[in-house]
Design an enzyme around this catalytic site. Sequence first.
Site, PDB file in Angstrom:
ATOM      1  N   GLY A  60      57.286-106.771 -15.364  1.00  0.00           N
ATOM      2  CA  GLY A  60      56.209-107.219 -14.481  1.00  0.00           C
ATOM      3  C   GLY A  60      55.124-106.161 -14.411  1.00  0.00           C
ATOM      4  O   GLY A  60      55.366-104.995 -14.728  1.00  0.00           O
TER       5      GLY A  60
ATOM      6  N   HIS B   6      53.023-104.523  -4.683  1.00  0.00           N
ATOM      7  CA  HIS B   6      51.933-103.744  -5.301  1.00  0.00           C
ATOM      8  C   HIS B   6      50.566-104.236  -4.824  1.00  0.00           C
ATOM      9  O   HIS B   6      49.659-103.440  -4.588  1.00  0.00           O
ATOM     10  CB  HIS B   6      51.967-103.858  -6.825  1.00  0.00           C
TER      11      HIS B   6
ATOM     12  N   CYS C 270      59.909 -98.715 -11.640  1.00  0.00           N
ATOM     13  CA  CYS C 270      58.493 -99.080 -11.592  1.00  0.00           C
ATOM     14  C   CYS C 270      57.758 -98.277 -12.652  1.00  0.00           C
ATOM     15  O   CYS C 270      57.971 -97.069 -12.783  1.00  0.00           O
ATOM     16  CB  CYS C 270      57.918 -98.770 -10.204  1.00  0.00           C
ATOM     17  N   LEU C 271      56.882 -98.965 -13.391  1.00  0.00           N
ATOM     18  CA  LEU C 271      56.125 -98.275 -14.446  1.00  0.00           C
ATOM     19  C   LEU C 271      55.209 -97.206 -13.849  1.00  0.00           C
ATOM     20  O   LEU C 271      54.803 -96.290 -14.567  1.00  0.00           O
ATOM     21  CB  LEU C 271      55.304 -99.297 -15.247  1.00  0.00           C
TER      22      LEU C 271
ATOM     23  N   GLN D  17      48.064-101.503 -11.034  1.00  0.00           N
ATOM     24  CA  GLN D  17      48.739-100.486 -11.857  1.00  0.00           C
ATOM     25  C   GLN D  17      47.888-100.042 -13.043  1.00  0.00           C
ATOM     26  O   GLN D  17      48.134 -98.993 -13.625  1.00  0.00           O
ATOM     27  CB  GLN D  17      50.108-100.995 -12.341  1.00  0.00           C
TER      28      GLN D  17
ATOM     29  N   HIS E  78      58.563-107.350  -5.800  1.00  0.00           N
ATOM     30  CA  HIS E  78      58.104-106.006  -6.186  1.00  0.00           C
ATOM     31  C   HIS E  78      56.610-106.035  -6.543  1.00  0.00           C
ATOM     32  O   HIS E  78      55.842-105.166  -6.124  1.00  0.00           O
ATOM     33  CB  HIS E  78      58.970-105.528  -7.366  1.00  0.00           C
ATOM     34  N   GLU E  79      56.211-107.077  -7.303  1.00  0.00           N
ATOM     35  CA  GLU E  79      54.798-107.161  -7.736  1.00  0.00           C
ATOM     36  C   GLU E  79      53.867-107.489  -6.568  1.00  0.00           C
ATOM     37  O   GLU E  79      52.772-106.929  -6.466  1.00  0.00           O
ATOM     38  CB  GLU E  79      54.632-108.212  -8.841  1.00  0.00           C
TER      39      GLU E  79
HETATM   40  O1  GNR Z   1      59.728-103.167 -15.527  1.00  0.00           O
HETATM   41  C1  GNR Z   1      60.088-103.226 -14.350  1.00  0.00           C
HETATM   42  N1  GNR Z   1      61.406-103.424 -14.073  1.00  0.00           N
HETATM   43  C2  GNR Z   1      61.873-103.689 -12.795  1.00  0.00           C
HETATM   44  C3  GNR Z   1      63.235-103.584 -12.568  1.00  0.00           C
HETATM   45  C4  GNR Z   1      63.749-103.870 -11.326  1.00  0.00           C
HETATM   46  C5  GNR Z   1      62.923-104.271 -10.311  1.00  0.00           C
HETATM   47  C6  GNR Z   1      61.553-104.372 -10.514  1.00  0.00           C
HETATM   48  C7  GNR Z   1      61.036-104.095 -11.756  1.00  0.00           C
HETATM   49  S1  GNR Z   1      59.328-104.245 -12.016  1.00  0.00           S
HETATM   50  C8  GNR Z   1      59.096-103.037 -13.265  1.00  0.00           C
HETATM   51  C9  GNR Z   1      57.672-103.042 -13.773  1.00  0.00           C
HETATM   52  C10 GNR Z   1      56.745-102.662 -12.654  1.00  0.00           C
HETATM   53  O2  GNR Z   1      56.587-101.534 -12.245  1.00  0.00           O
HETATM   54  N2  GNR Z   1      56.090-103.621 -12.074  1.00  0.00           N
HETATM   55  O3  GNR Z   1      55.284-103.363 -11.035  1.00  0.00           O
HETATM   56 NI    NI Z   2      56.066-101.575 -10.115  1.00  0.00          NI
END
Ligand code: GNR
Ligand code: NI
Length: 173
Positions: free
Chosen positions: A46, A140, A94-95, A51, A136-137
Amino acid sequence: MAIREILTIPDARLSTISEPVETIDDELLALLDDMLETMYDAPGIGLAAIQIGVPKRLVVIDTAKDDAPPRPHFLINPQITWTSEEMSTYEEGCLSIPDYFAEIERPSACRVTYLDRDGNEQEIEADGVLATCVQHEIDHLNGVLFIDHLSKLKRDRVIKKFAKAEKRKAVPA
Ligand code: GNR
Ligand code: NI
């Protein structure tokens, strides 16, 4: 299409509350394509526009397994309309916080409304990893990172570690 640079903590832009999208034009579609390419390149499941430094309420997601065909989702102005009472714990990453992982508890399932690339209203009910990823997204888009769900002690420890690493980069020994 282009791969964009992904912001990492402690970049203050990651705390921005992103603005709703007003019009879906070619520029916006190109941005969504860049987001998808950047996410696949990372690789991640995601990515939110902030980001890559763009404060718009845009999310791309693909939770398909590596050996399955790609299944990209483009979410414009996503809104959570329902969350389950049942909770589940998932090890999140998270990236924007590279190489750090922690168990986070969230609702196991949720419903989300959004506009797709064609501007059509969509609604999905998500569970499993998709439910975790969507939440999670959307966090953000509200300037919230998964480490904000940890205790202050743990969160501060992570931020401090990344701030130190940043300093070392800025002033080579
Ligand atoms: O790549 C991602 N893997 C992930 C694993 C577990 C819970 C959430 C994520 S999202 C993350 C990519 C990211 O930072 N998206 O904002
Ligand atoms: Ni993230």
